[in-house]
Design a protein around this motif. Structure first.
Motif, PDB file in Angstrom:
ATOM      1  N   LEU A 104      14.756   5.252  -5.746  1.00  0.00           N
ATOM      2  CA  LEU A 104      14.144   5.050  -7.065  1.00  0.00           C
ATOM      3  C   LEU A 104      14.855   3.884  -7.756  1.00  0.00           C
ATOM      4  O   LEU A 104      16.067   3.936  -7.974  1.00  0.00           O
ATOM      5  CB  LEU A 104      14.247   6.321  -7.903  1.00  0.00           C
ATOM      6  N   VAL A 105      14.092   2.833  -8.068  1.00  0.00           N
ATOM      7  CA  VAL A 105      14.669   1.637  -8.680  1.00  0.00           C
ATOM      8  C   VAL A 105      14.166   1.517 -10.113  1.00  0.00           C
ATOM      9  O   VAL A 105      12.971   1.682 -10.370  1.00  0.00           O
ATOM     10  CB  VAL A 105      14.271   0.371  -7.882  1.00  0.00           C
ATOM     11  N   ASN A 106      15.059   1.205 -11.032  1.00  0.00           N
ATOM     12  CA  ASN A 106      14.734   0.997 -12.447  1.00  0.00           C
ATOM     13  C   ASN A 106      13.985   2.183 -13.058  1.00  0.00           C
ATOM     14  O   ASN A 106      13.184   2.001 -13.970  1.00  0.00           O
ATOM     15  CB  ASN A 106      13.858  -0.268 -12.627  1.00  0.00           C
ATOM     16  N   ASP A 107      14.199   3.367 -12.558  1.00  0.00           N
ATOM     17  CA  ASP A 107      13.528   4.567 -13.070  1.00  0.00           C
ATOM     18  C   ASP A 107      12.007   4.514 -12.939  1.00  0.00           C
ATOM     19  O   ASP A 107      11.313   5.300 -13.578  1.00  0.00           O
ATOM     20  CB  ASP A 107      13.870   4.791 -14.550  1.00  0.00           C
ATOM     21  N   THR A 108      11.500   3.583 -12.161  1.00  0.00           N
ATOM     22  CA  THR A 108      10.044   3.445 -12.110  1.00  0.00           C
ATOM     23  C   THR A 108       9.475   3.271 -10.710  1.00  0.00           C
ATOM     24  O   THR A 108       8.445   3.844 -10.390  1.00  0.00           O
ATOM     25  CB  THR A 108       9.583   2.215 -12.934  1.00  0.00           C
ATOM     26  N   VAL A 109      10.170   2.471  -9.880  1.00  0.00           N
ATOM     27  CA  VAL A 109       9.583   2.084  -8.590  1.00  0.00           C
ATOM     28  C   VAL A 109      10.242   2.835  -7.438  1.00  0.00           C
ATOM     29  O   VAL A 109      11.474   2.929  -7.367  1.00  0.00           O
ATOM     30  CB  VAL A 109       9.778   0.561  -8.349  1.00  0.00           C
ATOM     31  N   LEU A 110       9.429   3.354  -6.525  1.00  0.00           N
ATOM     32  CA  LEU A 110       9.969   4.000  -5.325  1.00  0.00           C
ATOM     33  C   LEU A 110       9.810   3.040  -4.152  1.00  0.00           C
ATOM     34  O   LEU A 110       8.695   2.622  -3.836  1.00  0.00           O
ATOM     35  CB  LEU A 110       9.216   5.304  -5.050  1.00  0.00           C
TER      36      LEU A 110
HETATM   37  C1  LIG Z   1      14.526  -3.790 -11.624  1.00  0.00           C
HETATM   38  O1  LIG Z   1      14.904  -4.435 -12.827  1.00  0.00           O
HETATM   39  C2  LIG Z   1      15.554  -5.702 -12.641  1.00  0.00           C
HETATM   40  C3  LIG Z   1      16.015  -6.223 -14.001  1.00  0.00           C
HETATM   41  O2  LIG Z   1      15.041  -6.001 -14.977  1.00  0.00           O
HETATM   42  C4  LIG Z   1      14.583  -6.655 -11.947  1.00  0.00           C
HETATM   43  O3  LIG Z   1      15.220  -7.914 -11.729  1.00  0.00           O
HETATM   44  C5  LIG Z   1      14.147  -6.059 -10.621  1.00  0.00           C
HETATM   45  O4  LIG Z   1      13.181  -6.886  -9.996  1.00  0.00           O
HETATM   46  C6  LIG Z   1      13.567  -4.655 -10.825  1.00  0.00           C
HETATM   47  N1  LIG Z   1      13.327  -4.088  -9.501  1.00  0.00           N
HETATM   48  C7  LIG Z   1      12.135  -3.552  -9.138  1.00  0.00           C
HETATM   49  C8  LIG Z   1      12.040  -3.035  -7.746  1.00  0.00           C
HETATM   50  O5  LIG Z   1      11.199  -3.486  -9.918  1.00  0.00           O
END
Ligand SMILES: *[C@@H]1O[C@H](CO)[C@@H](O)[C@H](O)[C@H]1NC(C)=O
Ligand SMILES: *[C@@H]1O[C@H](CO)[C@@H](O)[C@H](O)[C@H]1NC(C)=O
Ligand SMILES: *[C@@H]1O[C@H](CO)[C@@H](O)[C@H](O)[C@H]1NC(C)=O
Ligand SMILES: *[C@@H]1O[C@H](CO)[C@@H](O)[C@H](O)[C@H]1NC(C)=O
Length: 304
Positions: A127-133
């Protein structure tokens, strides 16, 4: 005569309807699921107000404050439709279990690992950024079926320790249970099948130490002896341990198995009587900060 007595009784019951004592219950903040969640997993980082709850094809992100609980967001994690169709065709233990139940929510360093049953063919994500898996990166990772069970009714345990993930899987059907290291920079290791006898896992704990080689992980479980006679207790409460420094055996001798695994019986009884509690269902260890002393709280059930 009888009906008179009954009438008198009824009258007194009706008269006594107004409570003599009244008090308001001030409930702590509470979150109600909008649909039944029969199996859940949870992740909470110490000191944080946020609780992650894994349910049926969804991760609830909840924010606890003094004023209540807020459903900050729901991350949907559906199963592949083909997995659902295959699951239903196979007449799974329960057709209701043919969905993606989230069984693992753990942070290993900064990697948030999410695994689900995916309708009988487990999958893991990051789980990345609480949004993307996304697919898991940054270390060796075991097969998802070694981390998550295929159905939520099969109990599994996952524990992050020292930058790696440790997983224990209870016995089910043709699969014997196991204790494994499943993710991280170290070698992925497992128990040999004969080391565990139909285990049902109840909990795990890390026993830290300032000296790395003394750092241990304890697993609590019960074992079931199918050959036990009618008048014998088939369950045994057990504690198993592995050391975090373990890197497996030598090339010729069980290279992918633990070399530090040991198990012992957990003797939990009723005072000074002969009674022993054997069927361990849930175990939690509360350790003092930075200390190797702790208390294990166990929930036991009857054998019958
Ligand atoms: C997560 O957030 C960072 C900083 O906002 C961004 O650079 C990155 O692309 C994001 N990763 C995904 C997988 O969305
Ligand atoms: C949780 O609630 C607090 C207080 O309302 C707020 O300050 C905080 O930003 C919230 N956290 C999230 C993740 O929404
Ligand atoms: C966790 O951090 C430790 C120390 O920085 C590192 O050795 C290890 O590889 C990390 N684990 C993962 C899974 O990234
Ligand atoms: C299981 O029970 C049988 C019958 O009492 C006994 O002979 C056997 O040693 C037990 N197995 C284990 C692993 O305890």
């Amino acid at each position: 005569m009888n009906s008179l007595v009954l009438l008198a009784l009824l009258a007194s019951v009706v008269a006594g309807k107004a409570p003599r004592l009244k008090f308001m219950v001030h409930e702590p903040p509470r979150f109600h699921f909008s649909r039944p969640e029969n199996y859940i997993s949870m992740y909470h980082q110490e000191g944080s107000d946020t609780l992650y709850v894994g349910g049926r094809a969804v991760i609830y992100v909840l924010n606890f404050t003094d004023s209540g609980v807020h459903d900050v967001q729901q991350i949907h994690v559906p199963s592949d439709q083909t997995a659902i169709d295959t699951c239903k065709a196979k007449a799974a233990p329960l057709e209701l279990e043919c969905d993606n139940f989230i069984t693992v929510l753990q942070k290993v360093n900064d990697t948030f690992i999410v695994c689900g049953t995916n309708a009988g063919s487990p999958r893991c994500w990051m789980l990345v950024n609480d949004t993307v898996l996304t697919d898991v990166q940054g270390g060796h990772i075991a097969s998802a079926s070694d981390i998550s069970p295929p159905y939520p009714s099969q109990k599994s345990i996952s524990l992050p320790a020292d930058g790696s993930l440790y997983s224990a899987m209870s016995v089910v059907g043709g699969q014997s249970g196991s204790i494994r290291r499943t993710f991280g920079p170290q070698k992925l290791l497992k128990t040999e099948n004969v080391w565990l006898l139909n285990p049902q896992f109840a909990g795990a704990a890390i026993i830290p130490s300032s000296e790395k080689y003394k750092e241990e992980i304890y697993f609590f479980f019960s074992e079931f002896n199918q050959s036990a006679k009618m008048d014998e207790e088939p369950f045994r409460a057990r504690i198993g341990r592995v050391c975090t420094v373990d890197e497996g055996g030598i090339m010729q001798l069980l290279p992918n198995s633990w070399t530090t695994f040991m198990k012992a019986r957990v003797m939990c009884g009723a005072g000074n009587t002969q009674q022993q509690y054997n069927n361990l269902k849930q175990a939690v260890v509360v350790t003092a900060q930075e200390q190797r002393a702790g208390i294990m709280y166990g929930l036991f059930s009857n054998a019958w």
